[in-house]
Design a protein around this motif. Structure first.
Motif, PDB file in Angstrom:
ATOM      1  N   ALA A  24       0.817  -1.212   0.000  1.00  0.00           N
ATOM      2  CA  ALA A  24       0.000   0.000   0.000  1.00  0.00           C
ATOM      3  C   ALA A  24       0.850   1.260   0.000  1.00  0.00           C
ATOM      4  N   SER A  25       2.029   1.178   0.615  1.00  0.00           N
ATOM      5  CA  SER A  25       2.891   2.364   0.713  1.00  0.00           C
ATOM      6  C   SER A  25       3.844   2.506  -0.465  1.00  0.00           C
ATOM      7  N   GLY A  26       3.926   1.481  -1.309  1.00  0.00           N
ATOM      8  CA  GLY A  26       4.848   1.537  -2.435  1.00  0.00           C
ATOM      9  C   GLY A  26       6.235   1.036  -2.118  1.00  0.00           C
ATOM     10  N   ARG A  27       6.449   0.572  -0.882  1.00  0.00           N
ATOM     11  CA  ARG A  27       7.783   0.061  -0.530  1.00  0.00           C
ATOM     12  C   ARG A  27       8.078  -1.289  -1.147  1.00  0.00           C
ATOM     13  N   ALA A  28       7.055  -2.046  -1.434  1.00  0.00           N
ATOM     14  CA  ALA A  28       7.270  -3.382  -2.001  1.00  0.00           C
ATOM     15  C   ALA A  28       7.927  -3.277  -3.367  1.00  0.00           C
ATOM     16  N   LYS A  29       8.932  -4.077  -3.602  1.00  0.00           N
ATOM     17  CA  LYS A  29       9.654  -4.091  -4.870  1.00  0.00           C
ATOM     18  C   LYS A  29       9.175  -5.269  -5.718  1.00  0.00           C
ATOM     19  N   TYR A  30       8.493  -4.940  -6.794  1.00  0.00           N
ATOM     20  CA  TYR A  30       8.028  -5.957  -7.717  1.00  0.00           C
ATOM     21  C   TYR A  30       9.165  -6.324  -8.675  1.00  0.00           C
ATOM     22  N   PRO A  31       9.067  -7.474  -9.342  1.00  0.00           N
ATOM     23  CA  PRO A  31      10.152  -7.862 -10.255  1.00  0.00           C
ATOM     24  C   PRO A  31      10.472  -6.779 -11.283  1.00  0.00           C
ATOM     25  N   SER A  32       9.458  -6.092 -11.772  1.00  0.00           N
ATOM     26  CA  SER A  32       9.721  -5.042 -12.763  1.00  0.00           C
ATOM     27  C   SER A  32      10.366  -3.809 -12.144  1.00  0.00           C
ATOM     28  N   ASP A  33      10.436  -3.756 -10.808  1.00  0.00           N
ATOM     29  CA  ASP A  33      11.111  -2.641 -10.129  1.00  0.00           C
ATOM     30  C   ASP A  33      12.598  -2.907  -9.920  1.00  0.00           C
ATOM     31  N   ILE A  34      13.016  -4.152 -10.076  1.00  0.00           N
ATOM     32  CA  ILE A  34      14.401  -4.513  -9.760  1.00  0.00           C
ATOM     33  C   ILE A  34      15.345  -3.910 -10.798  1.00  0.00           C
ATOM     34  N   ARG A  35      16.394  -3.246 -10.305  1.00  0.00           N
ATOM     35  CA  ARG A  35      17.364  -2.598 -11.192  1.00  0.00           C
ATOM     36  C   ARG A  35      18.786  -2.991 -10.780  1.00  0.00           C
ATOM     37  N   PRO A  36      19.282  -4.143 -11.198  1.00  0.00           N
ATOM     38  CA  PRO A  36      20.672  -4.510 -10.877  1.00  0.00           C
ATOM     39  C   PRO A  36      21.642  -3.498 -11.496  1.00  0.00           C
ATOM     40  N   GLU A  37      22.785  -3.348 -10.881  1.00  0.00           N
ATOM     41  CA  GLU A  37      23.781  -2.381 -11.371  1.00  0.00           C
ATOM     42  C   GLU A  37      24.179  -2.694 -12.811  1.00  0.00           C
ATOM     43  N   GLY A  38      24.188  -1.670 -13.632  1.00  0.00           N
ATOM     44  CA  GLY A  38      24.591  -1.830 -15.029  1.00  0.00           C
ATOM     45  C   GLY A  38      23.512  -2.394 -15.924  1.00  0.00           C
ATOM     46  N   MET A  39      22.290  -2.453 -15.435  1.00  0.00           N
ATOM     47  CA  MET A  39      21.206  -3.112 -16.168  1.00  0.00           C
ATOM     48  C   MET A  39      20.922  -2.459 -17.521  1.00  0.00           C
ATOM     49  N   LEU A  40      20.664  -3.296 -18.528  1.00  0.00           N
ATOM     50  CA  LEU A  40      20.256  -2.847 -19.851  1.00  0.00           C
ATOM     51  C   LEU A  40      18.757  -3.069 -20.017  1.00  0.00           C
ATOM     52  N   PHE A  41      18.172  -2.373 -20.965  1.00  0.00           N
ATOM     53  CA  PHE A  41      16.742  -2.493 -21.236  1.00  0.00           C
ATOM     54  C   PHE A  41      16.530  -3.316 -22.506  1.00  0.00           C
ATOM     55  N   GLY A  42      15.683  -4.317 -22.395  1.00  0.00           N
ATOM     56  CA  GLY A  42      15.388  -5.164 -23.539  1.00  0.00           C
ATOM     57  C   GLY A  42      14.042  -4.816 -24.146  1.00  0.00           C
ATOM     58  N   VAL A  43      13.960  -4.899 -25.465  1.00  0.00           N
ATOM     59  CA  VAL A  43      12.706  -4.659 -26.185  1.00  0.00           C
ATOM     60  C   VAL A  43      12.557  -5.731 -27.256  1.00  0.00           C
TER      61      VAL A  43
END
Length: 715
Positions: A24-43
């Motif tokens: 409810a507070s937005g603290r929960a990290k969903y899988p799509s929120d995870i940002r490992p260091e150096g992460m690239l974006f896939g399309v």
């Protein structure tokens, strides 16, 4: 053998979910929120065509684009057949999402476009192009029971009707996808939005050629799946391959349009149904011709549904179209079968001028036995009586007698059923540490149903602790085998081994500390954070655990018979108003009465039923995939034109648990699927009751309502 306690402190109470505040507070990290260091974006690059041969793919220009780190072709030119808009062609990983999307646009693809069929009407037309090698349709196995022709001829009353429900697509708030991160050259961690951490792990093992022990899939929380998220899918495997090539983590989640096109859907259903009955409303025969489309897959659904029909015949035809494939969607097949059967039952009641509630009760099987020696017909009668009371069924009037003005009020109802049940090979480990902490582990996951909270409740009940003192550690594929979350099987699969683990851990603790208390282990008990010897408080929980020294207690629980069961039912009632001048339907009230065996947490149980009803009313009122027959593309792959209920569309919803000692003795049964089944049917019947005309095509949109009125000369 472990058994559910006869008296409970926590089980069955209303307990907030452990992760509720974080979500409810937005603290929960969903899988799509995870940002490992150096992460690239896939399309993903997907096909714009519904039917084509892939001739060539040129990615050289894309590889040279600024910020692009890896490009992958996933469909082989010259071999791959494109069968629907949205089919995967290639994938790109870049430093930003914008750069990845620019690179996807730079990929040159040559197609040989072929004629397509994207609707059932188009696929079944006499002059339709043959879009599939075996033809656009396939006859299913005919079903027959008794002597349907003879019984229909002898029927004193018959009705016939055609009822149709559209394809609807999965609309998970968190899209499908995962972020893949390699640890060295042979180990990978995937942060996946999934209903099955073990299923995704197995997919990665099979597609990447790595050892199972080198794959970890994590799902702390996730934003909805409803049956569509059990595997890594092409995009997940692509993310892992791109990450390997780029040497950096890659995040690959579908965009909203791709969600509608690739993420799966509920098949359509159309049925021409003929019912035969006696004058007093006893069903004697059913004959049905049905068809539906699941893209290139099956679309079958149960019919007859709920009611006993001694003589029936049914033929089903699968219709194949150039659209994305079906995936399981909350209670696969049942909402369609329920809507069709319950519509025909209501039409029969109208023809006979019988109260539809009485007609339904009259046609329940005398004995509809389910697991545990339960006669479901008896349960239905109780549930219908309670639902009728809560909706105010005594206000029901025959069709078309609901006011002289343009706004008509109507009541409708429907019954449903579901099997459910649990797997017997799942495990839960329980660890009691010397510092007093308690941890549960299993490779299951919480898809928003409260699984984490339910497991903690069970352990807290056994240990005499508060729920918040238990760490319910799930969503990790390396833990003991847990259940994939589908078909209402998670709780009945995981609750028994959780109880077994907690009881074993408690008994092991008693064995270790009893000698120091000059007592036998069987003299010890736990209550409110205390250890009691023959009912007298001796130690706090923390003091008892400190006596373990440096060695924690670690045990593994397994399934045990008698703790879970199968076979549930329920009924729903709906009250609506319909403006016959505009065709606008307003939901006023829905009542849902449901049985599901032993309820572990009344709060999350009710949340499940509310969610099921809301899903059902979306199916009834708004959802519909709209395909363009000329271009072969979906016209509403977004959140603007693909309609869903807003807050003001949600009516008063009354949830009633059929919670009796008999039900509790059955053990745990899941509740994810059942409460979404009969909502659309009940709403459709309420609309028919209001306006005096059957609206045979879902959703109950203004155009469908007005068309039905016009056909009967009432527009």
């Amino acid at each position: 053998m472990a058994t559910w306690p006869e008296t409970t402190r926590l089980i069955g109470a209303r307990i907030p979910r452990l992760d509720g505040m974080a979500k409810a507070s937005g603290r929960a990290k969903y899988p799509s929120d995870i940002r490992p260091e150096g992460m690239l974006f896939g399309v993903m690059l997907t096909s714009p065509h519904a039917n084509a041969v892939l001739k060539a793919v040129d990615v050289e220009a894309a590889k040279k684009m600024p910020g692009v780190k890896a490009v992958l072709v996933v469909a082989t030119p010259g071999e791959a057949k494109i069968l629907y808009q949205g089919q995967e062609i290639a994938a790109v990983a870049a430093e930003t999402e914008e750069k990845a999307r620019d690179a996807v646009k730079a990929i040159k693809v040559e197609y040989e476009v072929l004629p397509h069929v994207v609707t059932e009407r188009q696929a079944m037309a006499a002059d339709a192009p043959k879009a599939f090698p075996r033809g656009n349709t396939q006859a299913g196995r005919a079903q027959s029971r008794g002597k349907p022709d003879e019984a229909m001829q002898k029927a004193e009353v018959t009705i016939e009707g055609t009822y149709a429900l559209p394809v609807i697509t999965h609309v998970c708030l968190e899209p499908h996808g995962l972020t893949a991160e390699w640890k060295g050259t042979d180990s990978i961690v995937a942060y996946a939005s999934t209903q099955s951490v073990s299923g995704v792990a197995n997919d990665l093992v099979q597609n990447l050629g790595v050892e199972a022990s080198k794959v970890t899939v994590l799902t702390e929380v996730m934003g909805g799946g409803f049956g569509s998220k059990f595997g890594a899918d092409i995009w997940g495997v692509s993310a892992a391959k791109l990450a390997k090539e780029a040497g950096k983590p890659v995040r690959m989640f579908l965009d909203r349009a791709q969600e509608h096109l690739l993420g799966g859907n509920r098949p359509s259903a159309t049925a021409h149904v003929k019912l035969g009955a006696t004058k007093d409303g006893k069903l004697v025969a059913l004959a049905a011709e049905t068809h539906g489309t699941g893209g290139r897959g099956g679309s079958n659904f149960p019919l007859p549904y709920v009611y006993r029909v001694e003589n029936s015949t049914r033929s089903h035809t699968e219709v194949f179209v150039n659209c994305g494939g079906a995936r399981a969607m909350r209670a696969p097949g049942h909402p369609q079968g329920c809507a069709i059967m319950e519509s025909a039952m209501d039409d029969l009641a109208a023809r006979l001028e019988i109260n539809p509630l009485e007609l339904r009760l009259k046609n329940l099987a005398e004995n509809d036995m389910v697991a545990g020696g339960i006669n479901r017909s008896d349960i239905y009668r109780d549930e219908v009586a309670r639902g009728a009371e809560l909706i105010g069924w005594d206000r029901w009037k025959p069709r078309g007698r609901n006011g002289a003005g343009p706004v008509k009020r109507g009541l409708g109802m429907a019954l449903h059923q579901w099997g459910g049940g649990g797997a017997q090979d799942k495990q839960v480990s329980c660890i009691i540490s010397p510092d007093g902490s308690v941890e549960l582990r299993s490779a299951t996951q919480d898809i928003g149903t409260g699984a984490r909270t339910i497991l903690a409740i069970i352990a807290a009940e056994v240990f005499g602790l508060e729920v918040g003192q238990i760490r319910s550690n799930i969503g990790n594929s390396t833990f003991p085998p847990g259940q994939s979350s589908g078909g209402s099987t998670t709780t009945p699969s995981m609750a028994p081994p959780c109880l077994d683990a907690a009881v074993k851990a408690r008994d092991e603790l008693f064995k270790k500390i009893a000698p120091g208390l000059d007592a036998a282990p069987e003299d010890l008990s736990l209550k409110e954070g205390k250890v009691l010897v023959k009912g007298e408080e001796k130690l706090t929980w923390a003091q008892a655990c400190r006596k373990l020294g440096m060695m924690p207690i670690s045990v593994t629980g397994v399934f045990a018979q008698g703790l879970s069961s199968t076979g549930v039912g329920g009924c729903q009632f709906a009250e609506v108003t319909v403006d016959v001048e505009t065709g606008v339907v307003r939901l006023k009230k829905i009542v849902a009465v449901q049985d599901t065996g032993l309820i572990l947490d009344m709060l999350t149980w009710r949340s499940q039923v509310y969610g099921g009803v809301i899903g059902g009313l979306n199916y009834a009122m708004f959802e519909e995939r709209v395909m363009d027959e000329q271009t072969g593309v979906m016209l509403n792959p977004d959140m603007e034109l693909y309609k869903l209920a807003g807050a003001t569309d949600i009516p008063e919803i009354i949830v009633e648990a059929y919670d009796t000692p008999e039900m509790r003795s059955r053990g745990v049964i899941g509740v994810g699927e059942p409460p979404t089944i009969s909502t659309a049917a009940a709403i459709g019947n309420a609309v028919a009751n209001a306006i005096g005309v059957r609206v045979p095509q879902w959703p109950m949109s203004p155009i469908n309502v007005l068309n039905a009125l016009a056909k009967e000369g009432k527009a």
